[in-house]
Design a protein around this motif. Sequence first.
Motif: not given
Length: 242
Positions: A8-14, A16-27, A37-47
């Motif tokens: 969650g700390s990677v894909i959001t700005d932890k 600043s409330d409810e803010t996605v780190d757009e650049e990170r997420l896009a990368a 291949g077969e893949l399951v993704v889980v993401h955390g809560g962050g901001s």
Amino acid sequence: MIVLKLGGSVITDKDSDETVDEERLAALAGALGGYDGELVVVHGGGSFGHPAAAAHGVSRTDGTRSAEGVREVHAAMKRLNDRVVSALAGEGVPAVPVHPFSLAHRSREGELSLPVEGVEASLGEGFVPVLHGDVVVHRDEGATVVSGDELVVSLAEGLGADRVGLCSTVPGVLDDGGEVVPRIGGYDEVAGYLGESESTDVTGGMAAKVRALLDLEAPASVFGPEALEGFLAGEEPGTRIG
Ligand SMILES: Nc1ncnc2c1ncn2[C@@H]1O[C@H](COP(=O)(O)OP(=O)(O)OP(=O)(O)O)[C@@H](O)[C@H]1O
Ligand SMILES: C=C(C)CCOP(=O)(O)O
């Protein structure tokens, strides 16, 4: 089969409330777009999830009986999940949302039950299920938080994952000199350096992560966002746990 957690700390700005780190997420989505291949993704809560959980006084052990509280934490996580699924879809990943609140529960003792048959069937149909840290019903406690890390462990065990990856903000588990520890075989080796997260985090930061991953049969790696492509290509970047 890979179970991958996007911190969650990677894909959001932890901070600043409810803010996605757009650049990170896009990368990250771009890197996942190149994996087939077969893949399951889980993401955390962050901001998204952590401030909501803190506002209602909910953690992995302290529950709430407020249905409104449950709805608000879950809704915050669904908003983030929607953004993650959309970013992945934009890169051609056949991502589909899976909401743990509707699937899982905890026993009185706090043990998590997560039925994985639906996720397994989803993989068989070529989808990439995207789960997230959430609230879950907890017997005698109301509802408590389930962290993405706990879901990773349950999924990896239940599905017999070949590899587990945790993509966090740090390049791995760091020692007291700030260097990446290449391999951790037991908790005592690193207990002295492991701390909590720097921002609002109701689930425990790096210490809880390492503890949970040590119990897994599959090899697990903790690495930073720049190393995701290498991990998907079969490398073992960052810290190998177990
Ligand atoms: N020895 C350590 N090595 C690396 N990180 C550490 C260490 N001790 C504490 N940390 C903290 O743990 C954090 C990683 O845990 P955190 O739970 O924030 O990660 P995440 O999984 O990316 O986010 P989220 O829990 O929101 O999904 C690091 O950002 C750092 O602040
Ligand atoms: C706070 C909530 C709702 C989810 C926490 O998941 P995590 O960020 O993986 O610890």
